[in-house]
Motif scaffolding. Structure first.
Motif, PDB file in Angstrom:
ATOM      1  N   LEU A  75     -12.030   2.329  -5.414  1.00 12.33           N
ATOM      2  CA  LEU A  75     -10.608   2.062  -5.598  1.00 12.33           C
ATOM      3  C   LEU A  75     -10.288   0.597  -5.300  1.00 12.33           C
ATOM      4  N   GLY A  76     -10.775   0.089  -4.169  1.00 11.53           N
ATOM      5  CA  GLY A  76     -10.514  -1.301  -3.826  1.00 11.53           C
ATOM      6  C   GLY A  76     -11.114  -2.263  -4.830  1.00 11.53           C
ATOM      7  N   LEU A  77     -12.389  -2.057  -5.184  1.00  8.31           N
ATOM      8  CA  LEU A  77     -13.037  -2.923  -6.172  1.00  8.31           C
ATOM      9  C   LEU A  77     -12.385  -2.765  -7.542  1.00  8.31           C
ATOM     10  N   ILE A  93     -12.186  -1.044   3.890  1.00  2.00           N
ATOM     11  CA  ILE A  93     -10.734  -1.138   4.030  1.00  2.00           C
ATOM     12  C   ILE A  93     -10.254  -2.556   3.723  1.00  2.00           C
ATOM     13  N   SER A  94     -11.054  -3.556   4.092  1.00  2.00           N
ATOM     14  CA  SER A  94     -10.705  -4.940   3.747  1.00  2.00           C
ATOM     15  C   SER A  94     -10.660  -5.118   2.233  1.00  2.00           C
ATOM     16  N   ILE A  95     -11.671  -4.575   1.546  1.00  2.00           N
ATOM     17  CA  ILE A  95     -11.702  -4.649   0.076  1.00  2.00           C
ATOM     18  C   ILE A  95     -10.525  -3.888  -0.516  1.00  2.00           C
ATOM     19  N   LEU A  96     -10.206  -2.733   0.056  1.00  2.00           N
ATOM     20  CA  LEU A  96      -9.111  -1.906  -0.446  1.00  2.00           C
ATOM     21  C   LEU A  96      -7.776  -2.652  -0.382  1.00  2.00           C
ATOM     22  N   PHE A  97      -7.471  -3.240   0.769  1.00  2.00           N
ATOM     23  CA  PHE A  97      -6.196  -3.937   0.921  1.00  2.00           C
ATOM     24  C   PHE A  97      -6.160  -5.233   0.104  1.00  2.00           C
ATOM     25  N   PHE A  98      -7.281  -5.925   0.053  1.00  2.00           N
ATOM     26  CA  PHE A  98      -7.330  -7.154  -0.747  1.00  2.00           C
ATOM     27  C   PHE A  98      -7.167  -6.832  -2.228  1.00  2.00           C
ATOM     28  N   GLY A  99      -7.859  -5.776  -2.698  1.00  2.00           N
ATOM     29  CA  GLY A  99      -7.725  -5.364  -4.093  1.00  2.00           C
ATOM     30  C   GLY A  99      -6.313  -4.943  -4.428  1.00  2.00           C
ATOM     31  N   ALA A 100      -5.669  -4.188  -3.521  1.00  2.00           N
ATOM     32  CA  ALA A 100      -4.284  -3.760  -3.744  1.00  2.00           C
ATOM     33  C   ALA A 100      -3.345  -4.957  -3.792  1.00  2.00           C
ATOM     34  N   TYR A 101      -3.572  -5.930  -2.907  1.00  2.00           N
ATOM     35  CA  TYR A 101      -2.724  -7.130  -2.865  1.00  2.00           C
ATOM     36  C   TYR A 101      -2.837  -7.926  -4.161  1.00  2.00           C
ATOM     37  N   ILE A 102      -4.065  -8.156  -4.614  1.00  2.00           N
ATOM     38  CA  ILE A 102      -4.269  -8.921  -5.850  1.00  2.00           C
ATOM     39  C   ILE A 102      -3.669  -8.183  -7.039  1.00  2.00           C
ATOM     40  N   PHE A 103      -3.850  -6.871  -7.084  1.00  2.00           N
ATOM     41  CA  PHE A 103      -3.323  -6.086  -8.201  1.00  2.00           C
ATOM     42  C   PHE A 103      -1.804  -6.188  -8.265  1.00  2.00           C
ATOM     43  N   ARG A 104      -1.145  -6.019  -7.124  1.00  2.00           N
ATOM     44  CA  ARG A 104       0.322  -6.057  -7.101  1.00  2.00           C
ATOM     45  C   ARG A 104       0.849  -7.447  -7.426  1.00  2.00           C
ATOM     46  N   ARG A 105       0.141  -8.488  -7.002  1.00  2.00           N
ATOM     47  CA  ARG A 105       0.582  -9.844  -7.300  1.00  2.00           C
ATOM     48  C   ARG A 105       0.468 -10.172  -8.791  1.00  2.00           C
ATOM     49  N   MET A 112       0.819  -1.208   0.000  1.00  2.00           N
ATOM     50  CA  MET A 112       0.000   0.000   0.000  1.00  2.00           C
ATOM     51  C   MET A 112       0.854   1.260   0.000  1.00  2.00           C
ATOM     52  N   LEU A 113       1.976   1.222   0.749  1.00  2.00           N
ATOM     53  CA  LEU A 113       2.855   2.393   0.802  1.00  2.00           C
ATOM     54  C   LEU A 113       3.462   2.678  -0.568  1.00  2.00           C
ATOM     55  N   ASP A 114       3.843   1.622  -1.289  1.00  2.00           N
ATOM     56  CA  ASP A 114       4.384   1.790  -2.642  1.00  2.00           C
ATOM     57  C   ASP A 114       3.338   2.399  -3.568  1.00  2.00           C
ATOM     58  N   ILE A 115       2.110   1.920  -3.447  1.00  2.00           N
ATOM     59  CA  ILE A 115       1.040   2.419  -4.300  1.00  2.00           C
ATOM     60  C   ILE A 115       0.758   3.893  -4.010  1.00  2.00           C
ATOM     61  N   VAL A 116       0.654   4.235  -2.734  1.00  2.00           N
ATOM     62  CA  VAL A 116       0.413   5.628  -2.355  1.00  2.00           C
ATOM     63  C   VAL A 116       1.546   6.527  -2.837  1.00  2.00           C
ATOM     64  N   SER A 117       2.785   6.034  -2.752  1.00  2.00           N
ATOM     65  CA  SER A 117       3.933   6.801  -3.225  1.00  2.00           C
ATOM     66  C   SER A 117       3.832   7.074  -4.724  1.00  2.00           C
ATOM     67  N   ASN A 118       3.432   6.052  -5.493  1.00  2.00           N
ATOM     68  CA  ASN A 118       3.288   6.230  -6.941  1.00  2.00           C
ATOM     69  C   ASN A 118       2.157   7.200  -7.272  1.00  2.00           C
ATOM     70  N   ILE A 119       1.087   7.136  -6.491  1.00  2.00           N
ATOM     71  CA  ILE A 119      -0.047   8.038  -6.735  1.00  2.00           C
ATOM     72  C   ILE A 119       0.383   9.491  -6.553  1.00  2.00           C
TER      73      ILE A 119
END
Length: 263
Positions: free
Chosen positions: A157-159, A242-254, A1-8
Motif C-alpha cells: 500500500l505504501g509503495l 509505516i514510514s513508507i506508508l505515511f510517506f507514500g500517502a503524503y506524496i499521493f495526497r500532494r 491518513m485519516l481522510d484516506i482511511v475514511s474514504n476506504i
C-alpha cells in the motif's frame, strides 16, 4: 491518513466491485479463463524447481522439504511483485475515471491488493496440500500467516501510493521498477538459502522487508514446529513499513490535485 482511511471505508463496496472486475478482465476472451491464474505460476515454479533443485542440487535448511521451502518463498514474491507492478500503473491506467468523474483515486491500490489475494490463496491451497503430504501437523500458531499477509499488503500500500503517484509525472517509474524488482528478487533468499551467505553478511538481509515476510511464511508453514521472527526484526520491519506508508500517502495526497491535468 485519516481522510484516506475514511474514504476506504466509505468506498469498500466499490473496491470489491473493481477488484472483481480486474480479475475477470485478466482472462476475458481466453479459452483457459481463470485456469491461467494456476497455469502461469505453476509453470514458473516447475522451471525454477528443475533448474535449482535438479540442476544445481539446491537444498533447503535442515528440517524442511526444498519444494515447500521454495514455493512458500515464491508465493510471497509473486503477490508482492505482480501487485506492485499493477498498482504502479493504476492511476495512469484509469485516466478515464480520474478525468471525467470525482473518483477517490486513493482506493486504487486497495483494488489491486484485494484482487491479488485470489491467486495468492490458490498458492496457499497448494502449500496446505503439501503440508498434508509431508505430514506437517496443524497448529493454531500457523494461522498467524494472516499477520504476514497483512505485512505484505501494508508494504504494498505504501509503495503503491508512492509509485502510482510518481508514475503520472514520470513515466519511467514503471520501467525502472521492473529492473529494481528483478534485482530485489535475487537479493532475497527465495531460490537460494541464507546459509550460502558468509555469516558476517547475513545481517544485511534484515534490511530487506521482503525477507522478513518470506521468512515469516516459511517459519509458520514448512517446519514441524512453527517459528516466528524475533522482536528486533519485527520492530525494524514495522518502522520501515509505516514510514513508507505515511510517506507514500503524503506524496499521493500532494500530487493528487494534478492528476487530471497530467493525464
Amino acid at each position: 491518513m485519516l481522510d484516506i482511511v475514511s474514504n476506504i471505508m466509505k468506498y469498500r463496496s466499490l473496491i470489491g466491485a473493481l477488484a472483481l472486475r480486474d480479475l475477470q478482465s485478466r482472462y476475458v476472451g481466453t479459452m483457459g479463463g481463470a485456469l491461467w491464474s494456476i497455469i502461469q505460476p505453476a509453470s514458473t515454479v516447475a522451471v525454477f524447481y528443475f533448474v535449482f533443485s535438479v540442476g544445481f542440487k539446491a537444498a533447503a535448511p535442515a528440517g524442511s522439504p526444498f519444494i515447500m521451502w521454495f514455493i512458500t518463498g515464491l508465493m510471497v514474491w509473486f503477490y508482492f511483485n505482480e501487485t506492485l507492478i499493477t498498482i504502479t500503473g493504476s492511476v495512469t491506467g484509469n485516466a478515464h475515471l480520474i478525468k471525467k468523474t470525482v473518483f477517490p483515486t486513493e482506493i486504487l491500490p486497495f483494488v489491486f491488493i484485494t484482487a491479488g489475494i485470489v491467486p495468492h490463496m490458490i498458492f496457499m491451497i497448494f502449500v496446505i496440500g503439501m503440508q498434508v503430504w509431508y505430514d506437517i501437523a496443524f497448529s493454531p500458531v500457523r494461522l498467524l500467516v494472516v499477520y504476514f499477509m497483512l505485512c505484505n499488503a501494508t508494504l504494498l500500500l505504501g509503495l503503491g501510493w508512492l509509485f502510482s503517484a510518481l508514475q503520472v509525472f514520470y513515466r519511467d517509474i514503471a520501467q525502472a521498477l521492473s529492473v529494481i524488482l528483478n534485482v530485489l528478487f535475487w537479493l532475497t533468499p527465495i531460490v537460494w538459502s541464507m546459509e550460502l551467505l558468509p555469516e558476517n553478511y547475513r545481517h544485511l538481509l534484515s534490511y530487506n522487508p521482503i525477507y522478513y515476510i518470506v521468512e515469516g511464511y516459511r517459519g509458520l508453514l514448512i517446519f514441524p514446529e512453527p517459528k516466528l521472527p524475533n522482536l528486533a526484526e519485527t520492530a525494524f520491519f514495522w518502522i520501515v513499513t509505516i514510514s513508507i506508508l505515511f510517506f507514500g500517502a503524503y506524496i499521493f495526497r500532494r500530487l493528487k490535485p494534478e492528476f487530471a491535468d497530467m493525464l
